[in-house]
Design a protein around this motif. Structure first.
Motif, PDB file in Angstrom:
ATOM      1  N   SER A 132       0.827  -1.206   0.000  1.00 26.01           N
ATOM      2  CA  SER A 132       0.000   0.000   0.000  1.00 26.01           C
ATOM      3  C   SER A 132       0.863   1.258   0.000  1.00 26.01           C
ATOM      4  O   SER A 132       0.572   2.229  -0.703  1.00 26.01           O
ATOM      5  CB  SER A 132      -0.929   0.001   1.222  1.00 26.01           C
ATOM      6  OG  SER A 132      -1.681   1.196   1.296  1.00 26.01           O
ATOM      7  N   ASN A 143       1.071  -1.242 -10.358  1.00 23.65           N
ATOM      8  CA  ASN A 143      -0.312  -1.636 -10.618  1.00 23.65           C
ATOM      9  C   ASN A 143      -0.389  -3.152 -10.450  1.00 23.65           C
ATOM     10  O   ASN A 143      -0.426  -3.897 -11.424  1.00 23.65           O
ATOM     11  CB  ASN A 143      -0.738  -1.209 -12.031  1.00 23.65           C
ATOM     12  CG  ASN A 143      -2.209  -1.483 -12.282  1.00 23.65           C
ATOM     13  OD1 ASN A 143      -3.000  -1.597 -11.359  1.00 23.65           O
ATOM     14  ND2 ASN A 143      -2.563  -1.592 -13.552  1.00 23.65           N
ATOM     15  N   SER A 145      -1.866  -6.831  -9.170  1.00 21.76           N
ATOM     16  CA  SER A 145      -3.158  -7.499  -9.047  1.00 21.76           C
ATOM     17  C   SER A 145      -3.393  -7.901  -7.600  1.00 21.76           C
ATOM     18  O   SER A 145      -2.441  -8.127  -6.844  1.00 21.76           O
ATOM     19  CB  SER A 145      -3.188  -8.748  -9.932  1.00 21.76           C
ATOM     20  OG  SER A 145      -2.302  -9.733  -9.427  1.00 21.76           O
ATOM     21  N   PRO A 146      -4.661  -8.012  -7.174  1.00 17.80           N
ATOM     22  CA  PRO A 146      -4.966  -8.445  -5.796  1.00 17.80           C
ATOM     23  C   PRO A 146      -4.344  -9.793  -5.447  1.00 17.80           C
ATOM     24  O   PRO A 146      -3.888  -9.999  -4.324  1.00 17.80           O
ATOM     25  CB  PRO A 146      -6.496  -8.510  -5.787  1.00 17.80           C
ATOM     26  CG  PRO A 146      -6.915  -7.529  -6.832  1.00 17.80           C
ATOM     27  CD  PRO A 146      -5.873  -7.617  -7.904  1.00 17.80           C
ATOM     28  N   SER A 220     -10.893  -8.448   0.065  1.00 17.97           N
ATOM     29  CA  SER A 220     -11.102  -7.022   0.298  1.00 17.97           C
ATOM     30  C   SER A 220     -10.716  -6.199  -0.924  1.00 17.97           C
ATOM     31  O   SER A 220     -11.442  -5.279  -1.341  1.00 17.97           O
ATOM     32  CB  SER A 220     -10.281  -6.564   1.510  1.00 17.97           C
ATOM     33  OG  SER A 220     -10.373  -5.171   1.690  1.00 17.97           O
ATOM     34  N   MET A 221      -9.554  -6.508  -1.524  1.00 21.77           N
ATOM     35  CA  MET A 221      -9.100  -5.778  -2.706  1.00 21.77           C
ATOM     36  C   MET A 221      -9.954  -6.100  -3.929  1.00 21.77           C
ATOM     37  O   MET A 221     -10.273  -5.219  -4.727  1.00 21.77           O
ATOM     38  CB  MET A 221      -7.639  -6.105  -2.991  1.00 21.77           C
ATOM     39  CG  MET A 221      -6.663  -5.643  -1.916  1.00 21.77           C
ATOM     40  SD  MET A 221      -4.944  -6.056  -2.306  1.00 21.77           S
ATOM     41  CE  MET A 221      -4.670  -4.974  -3.731  1.00 21.77           C
ATOM     42  N   LYS A 222     -10.315  -7.364  -4.040  1.00 26.18           N
ATOM     43  CA  LYS A 222     -11.095  -7.803  -5.208  1.00 26.18           C
ATOM     44  C   LYS A 222     -12.477  -7.172  -5.221  1.00 26.18           C
ATOM     45  O   LYS A 222     -13.012  -6.820  -6.275  1.00 26.18           O
ATOM     46  CB  LYS A 222     -11.213  -9.332  -5.178  1.00 26.18           C
ATOM     47  CG  LYS A 222     -11.647  -9.951  -6.494  1.00 26.18           C
ATOM     48  CD  LYS A 222     -10.549  -9.892  -7.540  1.00 26.18           C
ATOM     49  CE  LYS A 222     -10.950 -10.639  -8.802  1.00 26.18           C
ATOM     50  NZ  LYS A 222      -9.935 -10.490  -9.862  1.00 26.18           N
ATOM     51  N   THR A 223     -13.074  -7.026  -4.044  1.00 27.85           N
ATOM     52  CA  THR A 223     -14.427  -6.455  -3.945  1.00 27.85           C
ATOM     53  C   THR A 223     -14.408  -4.970  -3.591  1.00 27.85           C
ATOM     54  O   THR A 223     -15.447  -4.381  -3.341  1.00 27.85           O
ATOM     55  CB  THR A 223     -15.244  -7.229  -2.879  1.00 27.85           C
ATOM     56  OG1 THR A 223     -14.569  -7.146  -1.618  1.00 27.85           O
ATOM     57  CG2 THR A 223     -15.411  -8.682  -3.290  1.00 27.85           C
ATOM     58  N   GLN A 224     -13.183  -4.405  -3.517  1.00 29.31           N
ATOM     59  CA  GLN A 224     -12.993  -2.984  -3.214  1.00 29.31           C
ATOM     60  C   GLN A 224     -13.591  -2.594  -1.857  1.00 29.31           C
ATOM     61  O   GLN A 224     -14.211  -1.550  -1.706  1.00 29.31           O
ATOM     62  CB  GLN A 224     -13.577  -2.115  -4.339  1.00 29.31           C
ATOM     63  CG  GLN A 224     -12.869  -2.318  -5.676  1.00 29.31           C
ATOM     64  CD  GLN A 224     -13.387  -1.395  -6.764  1.00 29.31           C
ATOM     65  OE1 GLN A 224     -14.485  -0.840  -6.660  1.00 29.31           O
ATOM     66  NE2 GLN A 224     -12.601  -1.228  -7.805  1.00 29.31           N
ATOM     67  N   LYS A 225     -13.392  -3.464  -0.881  1.00 25.11           N
ATOM     68  CA  LYS A 225     -13.773  -3.172   0.494  1.00 25.11           C
ATOM     69  C   LYS A 225     -12.561  -2.577   1.220  1.00 25.11           C
ATOM     70  O   LYS A 225     -11.447  -2.561   0.704  1.00 25.11           O
ATOM     71  CB  LYS A 225     -14.237  -4.448   1.212  1.00 25.11           C
ATOM     72  CG  LYS A 225     -15.378  -5.174   0.519  1.00 25.11           C
ATOM     73  CD  LYS A 225     -16.675  -4.388   0.602  1.00 25.11           C
ATOM     74  CE  LYS A 225     -17.825  -5.190  -0.006  1.00 25.11           C
ATOM     75  NZ  LYS A 225     -19.107  -4.437   0.043  1.00 25.11           N
ATOM     76  N   ASP A 226     -12.765  -2.103   2.449  1.00 24.75           N
ATOM     77  CA  ASP A 226     -11.660  -1.508   3.201  1.00 24.75           C
ATOM     78  C   ASP A 226     -11.454  -2.228   4.538  1.00 24.75           C
ATOM     79  O   ASP A 226     -11.209  -1.624   5.564  1.00 24.75           O
ATOM     80  CB  ASP A 226     -11.903  -0.019   3.440  1.00 24.75           C
ATOM     81  CG  ASP A 226     -13.204   0.255   4.194  1.00 24.75           C
ATOM     82  OD1 ASP A 226     -13.973  -0.701   4.379  1.00 24.75           O
ATOM     83  OD2 ASP A 226     -13.422   1.414   4.605  1.00 24.75           O
ATOM     84  N   GLN A 229      -8.025  -1.479   6.201  1.00 21.62           N
ATOM     85  CA  GLN A 229      -7.583  -0.083   6.237  1.00 21.62           C
ATOM     86  C   GLN A 229      -7.185   0.377   7.645  1.00 21.62           C
ATOM     87  O   GLN A 229      -6.255   1.157   7.814  1.00 21.62           O
ATOM     88  CB  GLN A 229      -8.688   0.838   5.704  1.00 21.62           C
ATOM     89  CG  GLN A 229      -8.901   0.739   4.195  1.00 21.62           C
ATOM     90  CD  GLN A 229      -7.670   1.152   3.420  1.00 21.62           C
ATOM     91  OE1 GLN A 229      -7.049   2.164   3.705  1.00 21.62           O
ATOM     92  NE2 GLN A 229      -7.312   0.354   2.416  1.00 21.62           N
TER      93      GLN A 229
END
Length: 239
Positions: A132, A143, A145-146, A220-226, A229
């Motif tokens: 991150s 760039n 990948s998850p 989390s990354m694949k579904t764009q959750k946090d 964080q």
């Protein structure tokens, strides 16, 4: 209730754990001097010099580890979230003060296993934090990948777990300690597969904890959750 919310619990916890380690170091230093080198025939079980040597060095290591986050933040200009710091300090207290000084490794079933599983998860989260931070650096365009990030976090955590076992093995030999728990509390030395059990179990639960966090991080990354964080490092904004 309002006053309780205003208390800086992170600072209170830090002071409490640091005080516990410092006081323990002083007391253990004294016990190192007066304790016997080994148990003599007919002597009731008691801690010997090597036991206190292990505690002493573990407490010193814990004190150093307590100040590392602030040094890391200033050196690399990052912000370590409070959640991560609190988990880190609690882990140090459980591993060093409760585990070694209070003998929880011997008296509480699976104490070492629980801590290694937890540390594997924390190291996995640390791996995600590093990626991150690189993503936030304009000088290092990335760039990834998850799936790659999750594999990196898993390998990062497992590698550090292996390095820790190498450290334990090395200093057990040099200083005649018992970090790998190849000797029981009463002085009985384990042999064969039993002597390997602690190290291999530690590596397996390290991997299990890292795998859980890596899978959660991937989803989390694949579904764009946090979901991660709150325990991920952030780059400090500089003028």
């Amino acid at each position: 209730m309002k006053k309780l919310k205003e208390i800086n619990w992170e600072k209170v916890l830090f002071i409490f754990v640091m005080a516990s380690l410092v006081i323990s170091t002083i007391f253990i230093g004294f016990k190192m001097v007066v304790s016997p080198v080994s148990l003599e025939t007919g002597m009731q079980f008691t801690r010997v010099k090597s036991d206190y040597t292990l505690m002493f060095f573990q407490c010193l290591l814990g004190i150093i580890a307590m100040v590392l986050p602030s040094i890391f933040e200033k050196k690399f200009k990052v912000i370590i979230p409070s959640y991560m710091l609190i988990l880190y300090v609690i882990f140090l207290y459980c591993a060093i003060f409760l585990g070694e000084v209070r003998s929880y490794y011997y008296t509480v079933n699976h104490w070492d296993t629980i801590l290694h599983t937890f540390s594997g998860g924390m190291l996995g989260a640390l791996g995600f934090s590093f990626v991150s931070l690189l993503n936030q650096n304009d000088k290092v365009p990335m760039n990834l990948s998850p799936l790659f990030v999750a594999i990196f976090a898993f390998c990062f955590a497992v590698t550090l777990g292996v390095v820790w076992e190498i450290y334990e093995f090395t200093f057990d030999g040099i200083l005649h300690l018992n970090m790998q728990k190849f000797t029981l509390e009463n002085g009985t030395e384990l042999v064969g597969r039993a002597a390997l059990m602690d190290t291999m179990k530690d590596l397996m639960v390290d991997a299990a904890g890292a795998l859980v966090v890596s899978v959660v991080g991937y989803i989390s990354m694949k579904t764009q959750k946090d979901w991660l964080q709150k325990i991920q490092f952030k780059r400090a904004h500089t003028k």
